[in-house]
Design an enzyme around this catalytic site. Sequence first.
Site, mmCIF file in Angstrom:
data_model
loop_
_atom_site.group_PDB
_atom_site.id
_atom_site.type_symbol
_atom_site.label_atom_id
_atom_site.label_comp_id
_atom_site.label_asym_id
_atom_site.label_seq_id
_atom_site.Cartn_x
_atom_site.Cartn_y
_atom_site.Cartn_z
ATOM 1 N N TYR A 179 0.839 -1.211 0.000
ATOM 2 C CA TYR A 179 0.000 0.000 0.000
ATOM 3 C C TYR A 179 0.875 1.264 0.000
ATOM 4 C CZ TYR A 179 -4.397 2.519 0.599
ATOM 5 O OH TYR A 179 -5.490 3.335 0.407
ATOM 6 N N LYS A 232 -3.170 8.624 2.693
ATOM 7 C CA LYS A 232 -4.434 8.466 3.434
ATOM 8 C C LYS A 232 -4.305 9.022 4.852
ATOM 9 C CE LYS A 232 -7.090 6.441 0.359
ATOM 10 N NZ LYS A 232 -8.092 7.262 -0.343
HETATM 11 P P1 NAP Z 1 -11.839 3.484 -8.641
HETATM 12 O O1 NAP Z 1 -13.133 2.956 -9.078
HETATM 13 O O2 NAP Z 1 -10.672 3.306 -9.543
HETATM 14 O O3 NAP Z 1 -12.006 5.038 -8.276
HETATM 15 C C1 NAP Z 1 -10.911 5.921 -8.145
HETATM 16 C C2 NAP Z 1 -11.310 7.190 -8.836
HETATM 17 O O4 NAP Z 1 -10.315 8.231 -8.652
HETATM 18 C C3 NAP Z 1 -11.431 6.982 -10.353
HETATM 19 O O5 NAP Z 1 -12.681 7.448 -10.788
HETATM 20 C C4 NAP Z 1 -10.294 7.824 -10.883
HETATM 21 O O6 NAP Z 1 -10.475 8.362 -12.173
HETATM 22 C C5 NAP Z 1 -10.298 8.945 -9.865
HETATM 23 N N1 NAP Z 1 -9.152 9.843 -10.067
HETATM 24 C C6 NAP Z 1 -7.824 9.537 -10.059
HETATM 25 N N2 NAP Z 1 -7.103 10.640 -10.378
HETATM 26 C C7 NAP Z 1 -7.993 11.640 -10.584
HETATM 27 C C8 NAP Z 1 -7.880 13.013 -10.955
HETATM 28 N N3 NAP Z 1 -6.683 13.605 -11.164
HETATM 29 N N4 NAP Z 1 -9.008 13.775 -11.078
HETATM 30 C C9 NAP Z 1 -10.218 13.209 -10.887
HETATM 31 N N5 NAP Z 1 -10.402 11.910 -10.538
HETATM 32 C C10 NAP Z 1 -9.299 11.142 -10.403
HETATM 33 O O7 NAP Z 1 -11.379 2.824 -7.250
HETATM 34 P P2 NAP Z 1 -12.064 2.762 -5.791
HETATM 35 O O8 NAP Z 1 -11.414 1.607 -5.136
HETATM 36 O O9 NAP Z 1 -13.536 2.845 -5.911
HETATM 37 O O10 NAP Z 1 -11.468 4.058 -5.088
HETATM 38 C C11 NAP Z 1 -12.295 5.101 -4.571
HETATM 39 C C12 NAP Z 1 -11.745 5.607 -3.240
HETATM 40 O O11 NAP Z 1 -11.869 4.568 -2.260
HETATM 41 C C13 NAP Z 1 -10.260 5.971 -3.267
HETATM 42 O O12 NAP Z 1 -10.047 7.088 -2.431
HETATM 43 C C14 NAP Z 1 -9.611 4.739 -2.642
HETATM 44 O O13 NAP Z 1 -8.357 5.005 -2.082
HETATM 45 C C15 NAP Z 1 -10.647 4.420 -1.583
HETATM 46 N N6 NAP Z 1 -10.592 3.079 -0.974
HETATM 47 C C16 NAP Z 1 -10.553 1.983 -1.780
HETATM 48 C C17 NAP Z 1 -10.516 0.724 -1.188
HETATM 49 C C18 NAP Z 1 -10.461 -0.522 -2.044
HETATM 50 O O14 NAP Z 1 -10.046 -1.564 -1.514
HETATM 51 N N7 NAP Z 1 -10.866 -0.487 -3.288
HETATM 52 C C19 NAP Z 1 -10.525 0.593 0.216
HETATM 53 C C20 NAP Z 1 -10.579 1.750 0.984
HETATM 54 C C21 NAP Z 1 -10.609 2.991 0.383
HETATM 55 P P3 NAP Z 1 -9.933 7.527 -13.482
HETATM 56 O O15 NAP Z 1 -11.149 6.917 -13.986
HETATM 57 O O16 NAP Z 1 -9.336 8.513 -14.408
HETATM 58 O O17 NAP Z 1 -8.892 6.582 -13.019
#
Ligand code: NAP
Length: 256
Positions: free
Chosen positions: A156, A163
């Site tokens: 990570y 975070k």
């Molecule tokens: P995800 O579907 O890939 O979502 C991440 C989003 O961030 C995507 O829509 C991505 O856009 C966007 N992003 C990245 N750079 C950006 C920028 N410069 N401007 C605007 N948007 C941008 O993945 P997710 O897992 O659902 O993640 C969502 C949140 O949950 C994140 O903060 C992540 O750290 C958090 N989280 C995830 C998990 C897990 O296990 N999945 C657990 C805890 C927390 P693009 O489409 O361009 O990539």
Amino acid sequence: MLLEKKKILIMGIRNKWSIAWGVAKSAQENGAELIFTYSPMEKQEKIEEFIKEIPNAKAYPCDVAEDSSIQECLEKIKNTHGKIDGILHSIAHANTEDLRNDFIFTTRSGFAHASDISAYSLIAISRIAQQIQLLKENASIVALTYYGSEKSVEGYNIMGVAKAALESSIQYLAKDLGKAGIRINAISAGPIKTLSAKGIKDFGSILDIVEKRAPLHRNVTTKEVGDTASFLFSYMASAITGEVIHVDNGFSTVGV
Ligand code: NAP
């Protein structure tokens, strides 16, 4: 319904596996009107195609790396939809090499990039939203974080540090936004198989460990994260701000 007549802005939609989509579905079921933003790296037609399921939903491009893009996007939203009741920040990014190499090899630019997109963007969004008076009194902002901010989690790396900055920012933002009656909290979600999560080395084994060790012996769903976000957007959470709420089947509560 919990979110009836509330307008919620969902930032960070990518596809139907996105946590943002789970939040959108829950907020919709609870009566909210939804507005989306997506990264300009995505094709507008793709995003518009899959949000069709949500009646009257509109999506706007927004690159959170640029204050000017955030400003333009939030102003468009204010002009089209008026003041809103909530914002979901579901955005993070780190360079692949910084997730593949040992943490000690994190580059200066990789550190700056991950912190900028994953943590600073929340400050910029909150500030600009306030400056243009986008948020109603009693509005609620919710961001997504992960346990890797509290303990070192294999692979990570820099995202854990970003975070930690995000979680600390939430406490400081709660103080500033509180003057206007606005709340801000984070959900620390358990691991979920999304496109972003695929960037984490050996993510499958993290899911297996949660199943084995979490008190509820399973992984969380985006819907469960979404339901907690709906609660945080609602009047039922009116005295909660500056908090990080774990939605992880209890994994973070277990020691040995
Ligand atoms: P995800 O579907 O890939 O979502 C991440 C989003 O961030 C995507 O829509 C991505 O856009 C966007 N992003 C990245 N750079 C950006 C920028 N410069 N401007 C605007 N948007 C941008 O993945 P997710 O897992 O659902 O993640 C969502 C949140 O949950 C994140 O903060 C992540 O750290 C958090 N989280 C995830 C998990 C897990 O296990 N999945 C657990 C805890 C927390 P693009 O489409 O361009 O990539």
